[in-house]
Structures are given as C-alpha cells and as structure tokens.
Design a protein around this motif. Structure first.
Motif, PDB file in Angstrom:
ATOM      1  N   ALA A 194     -19.515  -0.663  -7.588  1.00  0.00           N
ATOM      2  CA  ALA A 194     -19.561   0.796  -7.494  1.00  0.00           C
ATOM      3  C   ALA A 194     -19.097   1.420  -8.807  1.00  0.00           C
ATOM      4  O   ALA A 194     -19.495   2.528  -9.142  1.00  0.00           O
ATOM      5  N   THR A 195     -18.235   0.701  -9.545  1.00  0.00           N
ATOM      6  CA  THR A 195     -17.770   1.148 -10.856  1.00  0.00           C
ATOM      7  C   THR A 195     -17.869  -0.014 -11.830  1.00  0.00           C
ATOM      8  O   THR A 195     -17.806  -1.176 -11.434  1.00  0.00           O
ATOM      9  N   GLU A 196     -18.021   0.310 -13.107  1.00  0.00           N
ATOM     10  CA  GLU A 196     -18.104  -0.737 -14.129  1.00  0.00           C
ATOM     11  C   GLU A 196     -16.726  -1.259 -14.511  1.00  0.00           C
ATOM     12  O   GLU A 196     -16.580  -2.406 -14.906  1.00  0.00           O
ATOM     13  N   THR A 197     -15.719  -0.410 -14.412  1.00  0.00           N
ATOM     14  CA  THR A 197     -14.350  -0.820 -14.713  1.00  0.00           C
ATOM     15  C   THR A 197     -13.468  -0.418 -13.543  1.00  0.00           C
ATOM     16  O   THR A 197     -13.740   0.575 -12.864  1.00  0.00           O
ATOM     17  N   PRO A 198     -12.410  -1.151 -13.310  1.00  0.00           N
ATOM     18  CA  PRO A 198     -11.506  -0.774 -12.214  1.00  0.00           C
ATOM     19  C   PRO A 198     -10.814   0.553 -12.523  1.00  0.00           C
ATOM     20  O   PRO A 198     -10.564   0.880 -13.676  1.00  0.00           O
ATOM     21  N   GLN A 199     -10.530   1.303 -11.476  1.00  0.00           N
ATOM     22  CA  GLN A 199      -9.815   2.572 -11.629  1.00  0.00           C
ATOM     23  C   GLN A 199      -8.415   2.284 -12.140  1.00  0.00           C
ATOM     24  O   GLN A 199      -7.813   1.262 -11.796  1.00  0.00           O
ATOM     25  N   ASP A 200      -7.883   3.163 -12.963  1.00  0.00           N
ATOM     26  CA  ASP A 200      -6.527   3.009 -13.485  1.00  0.00           C
ATOM     27  C   ASP A 200      -5.533   3.092 -12.319  1.00  0.00           C
ATOM     28  O   ASP A 200      -5.518   4.082 -11.589  1.00  0.00           O
ATOM     29  N   GLU A 201      -4.710   2.059 -12.162  1.00  0.00           N
ATOM     30  CA  GLU A 201      -3.756   2.020 -11.053  1.00  0.00           C
ATOM     31  C   GLU A 201      -2.682   3.092 -11.190  1.00  0.00           C
ATOM     32  O   GLU A 201      -2.075   3.494 -10.212  1.00  0.00           O
ATOM     33  N   ASN A 202      -2.431   3.547 -12.418  1.00  0.00           N
ATOM     34  CA  ASN A 202      -1.385   4.542 -12.641  1.00  0.00           C
ATOM     35  C   ASN A 202      -1.882   5.968 -12.420  1.00  0.00           C
ATOM     36  O   ASN A 202      -1.087   6.883 -12.302  1.00  0.00           O
ATOM     37  N   HIS A 203      -3.198   6.153 -12.403  1.00  0.00           N
ATOM     38  CA  HIS A 203      -3.760   7.489 -12.172  1.00  0.00           C
ATOM     39  C   HIS A 203      -4.051   7.646 -10.688  1.00  0.00           C
ATOM     40  O   HIS A 203      -4.968   7.045 -10.159  1.00  0.00           O
ATOM     41  N   ARG A 204      -3.269   8.437 -10.015  1.00  0.00           N
ATOM     42  CA  ARG A 204      -3.455   8.656  -8.592  1.00  0.00           C
ATOM     43  C   ARG A 204      -3.523  10.149  -8.330  1.00  0.00           C
ATOM     44  O   ARG A 204      -2.816  10.926  -8.943  1.00  0.00           O
ATOM     45  N   TYR A 205      -4.373  10.501  -7.400  1.00  0.00           N
ATOM     46  CA  TYR A 205      -4.448  11.889  -6.970  1.00  0.00           C
ATOM     47  C   TYR A 205      -3.334  12.153  -5.961  1.00  0.00           C
ATOM     48  O   TYR A 205      -2.877  11.225  -5.281  1.00  0.00           O
ATOM     49  N   PRO A 206      -2.888  13.394  -5.830  1.00  0.00           N
ATOM     50  CA  PRO A 206      -1.791  13.688  -4.899  1.00  0.00           C
ATOM     51  C   PRO A 206      -2.115  13.316  -3.450  1.00  0.00           C
ATOM     52  O   PRO A 206      -1.223  12.983  -2.675  1.00  0.00           O
ATOM     53  N   TRP A 207      -3.394  13.334  -3.076  1.00  0.00           N
ATOM     54  CA  TRP A 207      -3.769  13.056  -1.691  1.00  0.00           C
ATOM     55  C   TRP A 207      -3.914  11.555  -1.420  1.00  0.00           C
ATOM     56  O   TRP A 207      -4.056  11.149  -0.278  1.00  0.00           O
ATOM     57  N   GLN A 208      -3.859  10.708  -2.444  1.00  0.00           N
ATOM     58  CA  GLN A 208      -4.012   9.274  -2.238  1.00  0.00           C
ATOM     59  C   GLN A 208      -2.713   8.643  -1.752  1.00  0.00           C
ATOM     60  O   GLN A 208      -1.654   8.876  -2.324  1.00  0.00           O
ATOM     61  N   LEU A 209      -2.814   7.854  -0.697  1.00  0.00           N
ATOM     62  CA  LEU A 209      -1.656   7.140  -0.168  1.00  0.00           C
ATOM     63  C   LEU A 209      -1.563   5.765  -0.810  1.00  0.00           C
ATOM     64  O   LEU A 209      -2.551   5.235  -1.317  1.00  0.00           O
ATOM     65  N   GLU A 210      -0.403   5.168  -0.766  1.00  0.00           N
ATOM     66  CA  GLU A 210      -0.224   3.808  -1.261  1.00  0.00           C
ATOM     67  C   GLU A 210      -1.014   2.852  -0.371  1.00  0.00           C
ATOM     68  O   GLU A 210      -1.058   3.018   0.849  1.00  0.00           O
ATOM     69  N   HIS A 211      -1.632   1.881  -0.977  1.00  0.00           N
ATOM     70  CA  HIS A 211      -2.432   0.898  -0.238  1.00  0.00           C
ATOM     71  C   HIS A 211      -1.538   0.089   0.700  1.00  0.00           C
ATOM     72  O   HIS A 211      -0.432  -0.313   0.339  1.00  0.00           O
ATOM     73  N   ARG A 212      -2.036  -0.116   1.926  1.00  0.00           N
ATOM     74  CA  ARG A 212      -1.351  -0.975   2.892  1.00  0.00           C
ATOM     75  C   ARG A 212      -2.369  -1.947   3.458  1.00  0.00           C
ATOM     76  O   ARG A 212      -3.471  -1.540   3.830  1.00  0.00           O
ATOM     77  N   PRO A 213      -2.028  -3.221   3.566  1.00  0.00           N
ATOM     78  CA  PRO A 213      -2.954  -4.179   4.175  1.00  0.00           C
ATOM     79  C   PRO A 213      -3.177  -3.855   5.650  1.00  0.00           C
ATOM     80  O   PRO A 213      -2.395  -3.136   6.273  1.00  0.00           O
ATOM     81  N   ASN A 214      -4.234  -4.404   6.216  1.00  0.00           N
ATOM     82  CA  ASN A 214      -4.584  -4.198   7.620  1.00  0.00           C
ATOM     83  C   ASN A 214      -3.443  -4.676   8.515  1.00  0.00           C
ATOM     84  O   ASN A 214      -2.986  -5.813   8.400  1.00  0.00           O
ATOM     85  N   ALA A 215      -3.003  -3.839   9.436  1.00  0.00           N
ATOM     86  CA  ALA A 215      -1.873  -4.171  10.315  1.00  0.00           C
ATOM     87  C   ALA A 215      -2.315  -4.544  11.732  1.00  0.00           C
ATOM     88  O   ALA A 215      -1.477  -4.711  12.617  1.00  0.00           O
ATOM     89  N   THR A 216      -3.619  -4.705  11.950  1.00  0.00           N
ATOM     90  CA  THR A 216      -4.121  -5.047  13.276  1.00  0.00           C
ATOM     91  C   THR A 216      -3.477  -6.347  13.762  1.00  0.00           C
ATOM     92  O   THR A 216      -3.395  -7.311  13.033  1.00  0.00           O
ATOM     93  N   GLY A 217      -3.024  -6.352  14.991  1.00  0.00           N
ATOM     94  CA  GLY A 217      -2.411  -7.542  15.574  1.00  0.00           C
ATOM     95  C   GLY A 217      -0.938  -7.695  15.259  1.00  0.00           C
ATOM     96  O   GLY A 217      -0.311  -8.679  15.651  1.00  0.00           O
ATOM     97  N   THR A 218      -0.347  -6.737  14.574  1.00  0.00           N
ATOM     98  CA  THR A 218       1.074  -6.801  14.257  1.00  0.00           C
ATOM     99  C   THR A 218       1.800  -5.654  14.963  1.00  0.00           C
ATOM    100  O   THR A 218       1.179  -4.771  15.549  1.00  0.00           O
ATOM    101  N   ALA A 219       3.104  -5.651  14.857  1.00  0.00           N
ATOM    102  CA  ALA A 219       3.897  -4.577  15.455  1.00  0.00           C
ATOM    103  C   ALA A 219       3.657  -3.241  14.747  1.00  0.00           C
ATOM    104  O   ALA A 219       3.940  -2.183  15.296  1.00  0.00           O
ATOM    105  N   LEU A 220       3.115  -3.271  13.534  1.00  0.00           N
ATOM    106  CA  LEU A 220       2.866  -2.042  12.773  1.00  0.00           C
ATOM    107  C   LEU A 220       1.498  -1.430  13.065  1.00  0.00           C
ATOM    108  O   LEU A 220       1.155  -0.399  12.514  1.00  0.00           O
ATOM    109  N   ALA A 221       0.714  -2.050  13.928  1.00  0.00           N
ATOM    110  CA  ALA A 221      -0.630  -1.562  14.237  1.00  0.00           C
ATOM    111  C   ALA A 221      -0.564  -0.206  14.937  1.00  0.00           C
ATOM    112  O   ALA A 221       0.383   0.100  15.656  1.00  0.00           O
TER     113      ALA A 221
END
Length: 118
Positions: A64-91
C-alpha cells in the motif's frame, strides 16, 4: 526455527528495517515473476501472529506504501498498537456476554428464542 528463518531471509532478501517490537522486515531484491512486484515478509520477534505487526509496517507489507510510515509521526487520533486480545482476559466482552453476567438489556424489538419442537 527463528534462527533458520533469519538466516534464509538474509540470503534470499534484503533487510528493510525493524519495528519497535523487534520484528524484522525483508523484501526480495528483484521483482518476482508472476507477482509484478517484490515479495515482502516479516520475521517475528516473538509469537508469529499477524496482529503483532504495527500499522506503520502493515501498509508496507501489503504494497500500500513504498516505504513504511515513520513510527515517530503519529496523528492525535491514532492509538498505540495492541496485539489481538481474542481468547484472553483482555478481550472485549459486551454487557450481554456470558462472562459478563449473560443478561442483556431488553429492547423494543426484542426477539423470542426459538425452541425445537414448539
């Protein structure tokens, strides 16, 4: 397995980068016949789970992009990435879920459960 995967990835492709979770990203050196583009893949630092790829690298992996997005450039509406919690107590479990009491609020167009033989 991870050692062998890293070794073969280094021989077959070029290392593009590493994300903040330690995953390493590779792509082939040439355009692959039949694909029309380079092949891209990830060697996971931990569990091989697709949801462990952050959004900055997901777009790059899927061309979808030729280069990865800069990890340090985040928009205010973007949340921190979290892995899938399905099947855990955090689901996510809505209020009517069995683990949350199994009772849901009645609605105006509520349904009546079907019973076999009635």
């Amino acid at each position: 397995m991870p050692f062998l995967m890293r070794l073969l990835s280094g021989l077959k492709g070029r290392r593009v980068g590493t994300d903040r979770f330690g995953n390493i990203y590779f792509e082939t050196r040439n355009v692959q016949p039949g694909f029309g583009h380079t092949r891209r893949w990830v060697v996971y630092a931990g569990t091989a789970e697709a949801t462990n790829v952050p959004p900055e690298w997901h777009g790059w992996l899927h061309h979808a992009t030729e280069t990865p997005q800069d990890e340090n450039h985040r928009y205010p509406w973007q949340l921190e990435h979290r892995p899938n919690a399905t099947g855990t107590a955090l689901a996510y479990r809505p209020s009517g879920h069995d683990y949350e009491g199994g009772e849901r609020k009645r609605t105006a167009g509520d349904y009546e459960a079907w019973t076999p033989g009635s």
